[in-house]
Write a protein that holds these residues in place. Sequence first.
Motif, PDB file in Angstrom:
ATOM      1  N   HIS A 186       0.837  -1.155   0.105  1.00  0.00           N
ATOM      2  CA  HIS A 186       0.146  -0.118  -0.030  1.00  0.00           C
ATOM      3  C   HIS A 186       0.824   1.287   0.074  1.00  0.00           C
ATOM      4  O   HIS A 186       0.877   2.011   0.971  1.00  0.00           O
ATOM      5  CB  HIS A 186      -1.068  -0.052   1.255  1.00  0.00           C
ATOM      6  CG  HIS A 186      -1.887  -1.228   1.388  1.00  0.00           C
ATOM      7  ND1 HIS A 186      -2.576  -1.749   0.464  1.00  0.00           N
ATOM      8  CD2 HIS A 186      -1.546  -2.068   2.361  1.00  0.00           C
ATOM      9  CE1 HIS A 186      -3.377  -2.617   0.988  1.00  0.00           C
ATOM     10  NE2 HIS A 186      -2.654  -3.016   2.114  1.00  0.00           N
ATOM     11  N   ALA A 189       0.575   5.098   1.784  1.00  0.00           N
ATOM     12  CA  ALA A 189      -0.155   5.176   3.073  1.00  0.00           C
ATOM     13  C   ALA A 189       0.559   5.330   4.525  1.00  0.00           C
ATOM     14  O   ALA A 189       1.695   4.737   4.499  1.00  0.00           O
ATOM     15  CB  ALA A 189      -0.912   3.622   3.217  1.00  0.00           C
ATOM     16  N   ALA A 218      -6.679   9.656  12.609  1.00  0.00           N
ATOM     17  CA  ALA A 218      -7.498   9.065  11.251  1.00  0.00           C
ATOM     18  C   ALA A 218      -8.151  10.163  11.060  1.00  0.00           C
ATOM     19  O   ALA A 218      -8.448  10.628   9.646  1.00  0.00           O
ATOM     20  CB  ALA A 218      -8.341   7.925  11.455  1.00  0.00           C
ATOM     21  N   SER A 222      -6.416  12.623   5.525  1.00  0.00           N
ATOM     22  CA  SER A 222      -7.144  12.199   4.515  1.00  0.00           C
ATOM     23  C   SER A 222      -6.485  10.842   3.798  1.00  0.00           C
ATOM     24  O   SER A 222      -7.182  10.169   2.922  1.00  0.00           O
ATOM     25  CB  SER A 222      -7.579  13.025   3.497  1.00  0.00           C
ATOM     26  OG  SER A 222      -6.681  13.652   2.891  1.00  0.00           O
ATOM     27  N   LYS A 223      -5.127  10.674   4.302  1.00  0.00           N
ATOM     28  CA  LYS A 223      -4.691   9.576   3.632  1.00  0.00           C
ATOM     29  C   LYS A 223      -5.072   7.975   4.121  1.00  0.00           C
ATOM     30  O   LYS A 223      -5.722   7.939   4.837  1.00  0.00           O
ATOM     31  CB  LYS A 223      -2.901   9.644   4.036  1.00  0.00           C
ATOM     32  CG  LYS A 223      -2.276  10.984   3.738  1.00  0.00           C
ATOM     33  CD  LYS A 223      -0.935  11.238   4.037  1.00  0.00           C
ATOM     34  CE  LYS A 223      -0.184  10.204   3.462  1.00  0.00           C
ATOM     35  NZ  LYS A 223       1.477  10.307   3.796  1.00  0.00           N
ATOM     36  N   ASP A 224      -4.643   7.425   3.099  1.00  0.00           N
ATOM     37  CA  ASP A 224      -4.957   5.797   3.723  1.00  0.00           C
ATOM     38  C   ASP A 224      -4.048   5.436   4.979  1.00  0.00           C
ATOM     39  O   ASP A 224      -2.827   6.119   4.837  1.00  0.00           O
ATOM     40  CB  ASP A 224      -4.635   4.956   2.497  1.00  0.00           C
ATOM     41  CG  ASP A 224      -5.499   5.094   1.164  1.00  0.00           C
ATOM     42  OD1 ASP A 224      -6.534   5.742   1.360  1.00  0.00           O
ATOM     43  OD2 ASP A 224      -5.082   4.516   0.055  1.00  0.00           O
ATOM     44  N   LYS A 238     -13.314   2.432   9.905  1.00  0.00           N
ATOM     45  CA  LYS A 238     -14.002   2.510   8.915  1.00  0.00           C
ATOM     46  C   LYS A 238     -15.603   3.205   9.017  1.00  0.00           C
ATOM     47  O   LYS A 238     -15.830   3.790   8.150  1.00  0.00           O
ATOM     48  CB  LYS A 238     -14.081   1.294   8.173  1.00  0.00           C
ATOM     49  CG  LYS A 238     -12.973   0.458   7.519  1.00  0.00           C
ATOM     50  CD  LYS A 238     -13.112  -0.470   6.762  1.00  0.00           C
ATOM     51  CE  LYS A 238     -11.976  -1.169   5.921  1.00  0.00           C
ATOM     52  NZ  LYS A 238     -12.067  -2.399   5.117  1.00  0.00           N
ATOM     53  N   ASN A 241     -14.919   6.667   9.439  1.00  0.00           N
ATOM     54  CA  ASN A 241     -14.466   7.639   8.390  1.00  0.00           C
ATOM     55  C   ASN A 241     -14.840   6.647   6.996  1.00  0.00           C
ATOM     56  O   ASN A 241     -14.200   6.160   6.364  1.00  0.00           O
ATOM     57  CB  ASN A 241     -12.740   7.672   8.364  1.00  0.00           C
ATOM     58  CG  ASN A 241     -12.346   8.197   9.795  1.00  0.00           C
ATOM     59  OD1 ASN A 241     -12.219   9.368   9.780  1.00  0.00           O
ATOM     60  ND2 ASN A 241     -11.858   7.296  10.686  1.00  0.00           N
ATOM     61  N   ARG A 244     -13.106   5.901   3.540  1.00  0.00           N
ATOM     62  CA  ARG A 244     -11.525   5.698   3.687  1.00  0.00           C
ATOM     63  C   ARG A 244     -11.059   4.390   3.563  1.00  0.00           C
ATOM     64  O   ARG A 244     -11.746   3.477   3.775  1.00  0.00           O
ATOM     65  CB  ARG A 244     -11.125   6.513   4.889  1.00  0.00           C
ATOM     66  CG  ARG A 244     -11.773   8.026   5.030  1.00  0.00           C
ATOM     67  CD  ARG A 244     -10.562   8.814   4.423  1.00  0.00           C
ATOM     68  NE  ARG A 244      -9.193   8.692   5.129  1.00  0.00           N
ATOM     69  CZ  ARG A 244      -9.139   9.117   6.423  1.00  0.00           C
ATOM     70  NH1 ARG A 244     -10.031   9.599   7.073  1.00  0.00           N
ATOM     71  NH2 ARG A 244      -7.721   9.005   6.759  1.00  0.00           N
ATOM     72  N   ASN A 245      -9.826   4.247   3.585  1.00  0.00           N
ATOM     73  CA  ASN A 245      -8.853   3.038   3.383  1.00  0.00           C
ATOM     74  C   ASN A 245      -8.351   2.856   4.569  1.00  0.00           C
ATOM     75  O   ASN A 245      -7.153   3.656   4.637  1.00  0.00           O
ATOM     76  CB  ASN A 245      -8.328   2.794   1.926  1.00  0.00           C
ATOM     77  CG  ASN A 245      -8.917   2.843   0.693  1.00  0.00           C
ATOM     78  OD1 ASN A 245      -9.950   2.175   0.749  1.00  0.00           O
ATOM     79  ND2 ASN A 245      -8.535   3.635  -0.372  1.00  0.00           N
ATOM     80  N   PHE A 246      -8.258   1.566   5.129  1.00  0.00           N
ATOM     81  CA  PHE A 246      -7.665   1.260   6.412  1.00  0.00           C
ATOM     82  C   PHE A 246      -7.364  -0.139   6.163  1.00  0.00           C
ATOM     83  O   PHE A 246      -8.060  -1.179   6.089  1.00  0.00           O
ATOM     84  CB  PHE A 246      -8.637   1.577   7.503  1.00  0.00           C
ATOM     85  CG  PHE A 246      -9.088   2.756   7.990  1.00  0.00           C
ATOM     86  CD1 PHE A 246      -8.079   3.365   8.477  1.00  0.00           C
ATOM     87  CD2 PHE A 246     -10.102   3.450   7.501  1.00  0.00           C
ATOM     88  CE1 PHE A 246      -8.211   5.000   8.860  1.00  0.00           C
ATOM     89  CE2 PHE A 246     -10.474   4.446   7.735  1.00  0.00           C
ATOM     90  CZ  PHE A 246      -9.844   5.508   8.461  1.00  0.00           C
ATOM     91  N   TYR A 247      -5.844  -0.425   6.332  1.00  0.00           N
ATOM     92  CA  TYR A 247      -5.438  -1.669   5.905  1.00  0.00           C
ATOM     93  C   TYR A 247      -4.796  -2.340   7.396  1.00  0.00           C
ATOM     94  O   TYR A 247      -3.885  -1.698   7.816  1.00  0.00           O
ATOM     95  CB  TYR A 247      -4.474  -1.720   4.822  1.00  0.00           C
ATOM     96  CG  TYR A 247      -4.802  -1.000   3.651  1.00  0.00           C
ATOM     97  CD1 TYR A 247      -5.898  -1.666   2.754  1.00  0.00           C
ATOM     98  CD2 TYR A 247      -4.171   0.438   3.359  1.00  0.00           C
ATOM     99  CE1 TYR A 247      -6.007  -0.758   1.493  1.00  0.00           C
ATOM    100  CE2 TYR A 247      -4.726   1.007   2.116  1.00  0.00           C
ATOM    101  CZ  TYR A 247      -5.550   0.348   1.454  1.00  0.00           C
ATOM    102  OH  TYR A 247      -5.976   1.025   0.191  1.00  0.00           O
TER     103      TYR A 247
END
Length: 302
Positions: A186, A189, A218, A222-224, A238, A241, A244-247
């Motif tokens: 990613h 991120a 978070a 605004s970033k992953d 999630k 937000n 948004r992408n959370f990994y």
Amino acid sequence: MSLIDEILTLKKERNAVILAHNYQRGEVQDIADYTGDSLGLSKKAVEVDADVIVFCGVDFMGESAAILNPDKTVLLPRPEAGCPMADMITPLELQLFKKEHPDAAVVCYVNSSAAIKAESDVCCTSSNSIQVVNSLEEDEVIFVPDQNLANYTQRFTSKKIYPWHGFCPTHHQITAGDVLEAKAKHPGADVIVHPECRKEVIELADGAFSTDGMLKYARATSKDIIVGTEIGMIHRLKKENPGRNFYPISDFVVCPNMKVNTLETVRDSLRDMKTVIKVPEDIRIKAKRALDRMLEVGRGDR
């Protein structure tokens, strides 16, 4: 009647409040009145007008709620849900450790049993450990039970810290390789991890935060984000937000004890009023003193 309707009906009948830790299953978080860190939830329980507290978490969290809420009934739906790190030190071991360092103050991470809190001078959380340690008059500090949080705290204080050799198995399993692999998967991120992680993991991250700190981080970007803590945290990130992408830093960062609660166990706990958490009064008073002293230093979040 649906399972959720059963829970809501029982909750009203019992005048109960449901608290769920950030690492609980998503459906348990969603049925809760309040979701958060262990100490923050216990403090919330003090504020709410309820006779019964259903704490969806592990045993030391139920104990903390009982310590701070002696006039309320605290239920832990699955009493077998323990904390391996909290079990890595006993009161006798702490007493012997104190004898080895007689001039040291004892700082106890809230992820510990009531009996260990009772043997300590002050508690701390992963977000205020530095503040708590630096507030002490003593130049030496015994820090129990988490060696990783102790080592992280040592970076920000001139005091000599003697760490106990405990650790959170879930966070301790995260490696530097996991961080590098997640970054490669990613690109772009940010990486945020929990202070319970190993030193080399923290050094590779963009920041180390408590679960509450992760939520704040978070909201401010605004970033992953690659998340280096128990995988249940992704659900709340999630939820708060959307879009948004959370990994997860690894798909294996799972605490089995945090996953034993289900909607069925919450229902059963309310229906059968089980399992009631009680802390012996002599231990409760001493443990509360350590928690109160921490709260005098400043607000704490796990």
